[in-house]
Scaffold this motif. Structure first.
Motif, PDB file in Angstrom:
ATOM      1  N   LYS A 137      13.784  43.765  39.526  1.00  0.00           N
ATOM      2  CA  LYS A 137      13.261  44.891  40.314  1.00  0.00           C
ATOM      3  C   LYS A 137      14.386  45.853  40.679  1.00  0.00           C
ATOM      4  O   LYS A 137      14.217  47.080  40.610  1.00  0.00           O
ATOM      5  CB  LYS A 137      12.582  44.378  41.588  1.00  0.00           C
ATOM      6  CG  LYS A 137      11.217  43.753  41.355  1.00  0.00           C
ATOM      7  CD  LYS A 137      10.618  43.239  42.657  1.00  0.00           C
ATOM      8  CE  LYS A 137       9.256  42.593  42.406  1.00  0.00           C
ATOM      9  NZ  LYS A 137       8.685  42.019  43.662  1.00  0.00           N
ATOM     10  N   GLU A 173      15.320  47.715  37.567  1.00  0.00           N
ATOM     11  CA  GLU A 173      14.289  48.714  37.279  1.00  0.00           C
ATOM     12  C   GLU A 173      14.449  49.921  38.200  1.00  0.00           C
ATOM     13  O   GLU A 173      14.328  51.074  37.761  1.00  0.00           O
ATOM     14  CB  GLU A 173      12.907  48.085  37.468  1.00  0.00           C
ATOM     15  CG  GLU A 173      11.751  48.918  36.964  1.00  0.00           C
ATOM     16  CD  GLU A 173      10.433  48.185  37.104  1.00  0.00           C
ATOM     17  OE1 GLU A 173      10.001  47.941  38.254  1.00  0.00           O
ATOM     18  OE2 GLU A 173       9.836  47.837  36.066  1.00  0.00           O
ATOM     19  N   SER A 174      14.751  49.673  39.460  1.00  0.00           N
ATOM     20  CA  SER A 174      14.948  50.763  40.421  1.00  0.00           C
ATOM     21  C   SER A 174      16.161  51.617  40.050  1.00  0.00           C
ATOM     22  O   SER A 174      16.124  52.843  40.142  1.00  0.00           O
ATOM     23  CB  SER A 174      15.128  50.199  41.830  1.00  0.00           C
ATOM     24  OG  SER A 174      13.966  49.518  42.253  1.00  0.00           O
ATOM     25  N   LYS A 175      17.243  50.954  39.622  1.00  0.00           N
ATOM     26  CA  LYS A 175      18.443  51.689  39.207  1.00  0.00           C
ATOM     27  C   LYS A 175      18.158  52.582  38.011  1.00  0.00           C
ATOM     28  O   LYS A 175      18.622  53.721  37.941  1.00  0.00           O
ATOM     29  CB  LYS A 175      19.566  50.707  38.872  1.00  0.00           C
ATOM     30  CG  LYS A 175      20.208  50.060  40.084  1.00  0.00           C
ATOM     31  CD  LYS A 175      21.335  49.130  39.674  1.00  0.00           C
ATOM     32  CE  LYS A 175      22.026  48.519  40.889  1.00  0.00           C
ATOM     33  NZ  LYS A 175      23.093  47.568  40.482  1.00  0.00           N
ATOM     34  N   ASN A 176      17.382  52.056  37.068  1.00  0.00           N
ATOM     35  CA  ASN A 176      17.016  52.864  35.898  1.00  0.00           C
ATOM     36  C   ASN A 176      16.175  54.062  36.297  1.00  0.00           C
ATOM     37  O   ASN A 176      16.329  55.161  35.759  1.00  0.00           O
ATOM     38  CB  ASN A 176      16.256  52.008  34.878  1.00  0.00           C
ATOM     39  CG  ASN A 176      17.167  51.085  34.106  1.00  0.00           C
ATOM     40  OD1 ASN A 176      18.371  51.317  34.018  1.00  0.00           O
ATOM     41  ND2 ASN A 176      16.617  50.025  33.547  1.00  0.00           N
ATOM     42  N   THR A 177      15.251  53.831  37.249  1.00  0.00           N
ATOM     43  CA  THR A 177      14.409  54.929  37.727  1.00  0.00           C
ATOM     44  C   THR A 177      15.251  56.000  38.403  1.00  0.00           C
ATOM     45  O   THR A 177      15.078  57.199  38.163  1.00  0.00           O
ATOM     46  CB  THR A 177      13.351  54.396  38.723  1.00  0.00           C
ATOM     47  OG1 THR A 177      12.542  53.425  38.068  1.00  0.00           O
ATOM     48  CG2 THR A 177      12.469  55.534  39.226  1.00  0.00           C
ATOM     49  N   ILE A 178      16.202  55.555  39.246  1.00  0.00           N
ATOM     50  CA  ILE A 178      17.090  56.502  39.926  1.00  0.00           C
ATOM     51  C   ILE A 178      17.922  57.275  38.922  1.00  0.00           C
ATOM     52  O   ILE A 178      18.124  58.488  39.050  1.00  0.00           O
ATOM     53  CB  ILE A 178      17.998  55.754  40.924  1.00  0.00           C
ATOM     54  CG1 ILE A 178      17.159  55.227  42.101  1.00  0.00           C
ATOM     55  CG2 ILE A 178      19.112  56.661  41.448  1.00  0.00           C
ATOM     56  CD1 ILE A 178      17.900  54.273  43.008  1.00  0.00           C
ATOM     57  N   SER A 179      18.425  56.576  37.901  1.00  0.00           N
ATOM     58  CA  SER A 179      19.232  57.226  36.867  1.00  0.00           C
ATOM     59  C   SER A 179      18.442  58.319  36.155  1.00  0.00           C
ATOM     60  O   SER A 179      18.949  59.413  35.907  1.00  0.00           O
ATOM     61  CB  SER A 179      19.724  56.181  35.866  1.00  0.00           C
ATOM     62  OG  SER A 179      20.480  56.781  34.849  1.00  0.00           O
ATOM     63  N   LYS A 180      17.177  58.015  35.846  1.00  0.00           N
ATOM     64  CA  LYS A 180      16.332  59.005  35.172  1.00  0.00           C
ATOM     65  C   LYS A 180      16.037  60.192  36.093  1.00  0.00           C
ATOM     66  O   LYS A 180      16.000  61.342  35.652  1.00  0.00           O
ATOM     67  CB  LYS A 180      15.028  58.345  34.720  1.00  0.00           C
ATOM     68  CG  LYS A 180      15.209  57.366  33.563  1.00  0.00           C
ATOM     69  CD  LYS A 180      13.915  56.649  33.228  1.00  0.00           C
ATOM     70  CE  LYS A 180      14.126  55.640  32.103  1.00  0.00           C
ATOM     71  NZ  LYS A 180      12.898  54.850  31.823  1.00  0.00           N
ATOM     72  N   LEU A 181      15.827  59.885  37.379  1.00  0.00           N
ATOM     73  CA  LEU A 181      15.574  60.959  38.346  1.00  0.00           C
ATOM     74  C   LEU A 181      16.787  61.863  38.491  1.00  0.00           C
ATOM     75  O   LEU A 181      16.654  63.090  38.613  1.00  0.00           O
ATOM     76  CB  LEU A 181      15.200  60.366  39.707  1.00  0.00           C
ATOM     77  CG  LEU A 181      13.809  59.740  39.818  1.00  0.00           C
ATOM     78  CD1 LEU A 181      13.640  59.031  41.153  1.00  0.00           C
ATOM     79  CD2 LEU A 181      12.715  60.795  39.646  1.00  0.00           C
TER      80      LEU A 181
END
Length: 352
Positions: free
Chosen positions: A123, A126-134
């Motif tokens: 989790k 996954e959150s780090k990847n989401t932040i990176s994309k943002l």
């Protein structure tokens, strides 16, 4: 979990591989397991897993050595690694985390603990990847804003000057110019943020009297809207050696901040002075003051009940001052706020 994550298990004991594989398969994870550390490294390069369970004590290559190799690889360095070991001492756990592990599970394994720790790290991953994309989207968005702002700002500035030369002074022109200058300051902050990593710093000797005079002139219309008088007092004349664009962001954001938070019919005092052996720039305003003088330098910070600006200006000021070893002292009390910039000796060129 929404995705069928792939977990790579590396352990020299086949019974551990079998046990961990079975309990994780029950959670619909895709499992790859091996006792060969070298094979695991090579296979990860070809087909990276989402998480790795890595034993510490193995023949030929320890888990710590495997972790070092993985962390040096650009495509694998962000994969979360959970160390698994019979070692339960604090020293081993600390070393595991210092080597790049995100967690540590001791043997004998408890089913619920293994599943919970694996899910938690996935989790977080996954959150780090989401932040990176943002952040990538934010960078793209800022670049689009910069591109779209530049031309309209230039057109507004050019045309208002032409209108004023044709029609003469109008109070409305002053307001338009002030708004244009405010947008221009925001534009310059955004431009600095997206270009700072790639931009080549060009340091040179800057005459502060001339420099500050030009910045005061730039903010003239913004100050006039609130009938604010900006004064420039030179008690000690000196030059500073630094990048002019960075100095401009420091001065402009401090003056802009002072104008925003000053009372109408007040004064902003800009002073060059010397205290003991320190060469100093003071910028003082008469306004509502700053409640939290530490938080004000954080990105996107906005004072409670005062939703003014983007909250980026002073964070940029702090970043540039830290880079150039310029000390900031900020005081705010009884409607008087003073920004004090103390320049390091190696950046000061003394006047006659």
């Amino acid at each position: 979990m929404d995705k069928n994550y792939t977990i790579l298990i590396i352990d020299d004991k086949s019974e551990n591989l079998h046990y961990l594989s079975n309990i994780l398969k029950e959670e619909n994870f895709l499992i790859r397991a091996t006792t060969d550390a070298s094979f695991a490294i090579n296979s990860s390069k070809l087909n990276p897993p989402d998480l790795i369970l890595l034993d510490i004590k193995m023949p030929n290559m320890s888990g710590f050595e495997v972790c070092k190799i993985l962390k040096k690889d650009e495509t694998l360095k962000d994969i979360p690694i959970i160390f698994i070991s019979a070692l339960d001492d604090t020293q081993s756990k600390v070393k595991a985390l210092n080597e790049g592990g995100v967690d540590y599970i001791t043997k004998p394994f408890e089913k619920e603990e293994v599943i919970a720790r694996v899910k938690t790290q996935l989790k977080i991953f996954e959150s780090k990847n989401t932040i990176s994309k943002l952040l990538e989207l934010q960078d793209f968005f800022l670049k689009k804003i910069i591109h779209e702002m530049n031309t309209p700002l230039s057109i507004i500035s050019l045309n208002i000057d032409n209108l004023e030369s044709t029609l003469g002074y109008k109070e409305q022109f002053e307001a338009i110019k002030a708004s244009s200058k405010s947008l221009s300051s925001i534009y310059n902050d955004l431009y600095y943020l997206i270009k700072k990593e790639k931009r080549i710093t060009e340091e040179k000797s800057i005459n502060l009297v001339r420099f500050l005079s030009s910045r005061v002139a730039f903010f003239d219309e913004m100050a006039n809207i609130k009938n604010i008088d900006i004064t420039l007092d030179i008690n000690e004349e000196f030059e500073v050696f630094m990048d002019s664009n960075e100095l401009e962001r420091v001065v402009d954001n401090t003056i802009s901040n002072a104008i925003k938070y000053s009372f109408e019919n007040s004064t902003i005092e800009i002073t060059l002075d010397k205290e003991d052996e320190n060469y100093i720039l003071f910028i003082k305003d008469e306004g509502i003051g700053i409640t939290d003088t530490k938080a004000v330098f954080q990105a996107y910070y906005q004072q409670k009940d005062k939703n003014i600006g983007l909250g980026l200006g002073l964070s940029i000021v702090k970043e540039i001052c830290d880079k150039n070893e310029i000390k900031i002292e900020l005081s705010s009390e009884k409607n008087n706020t003073v920004f004090k910039y103390i320049f390091p000796q190696n950046r000061v060129i003394k006047g006659d």
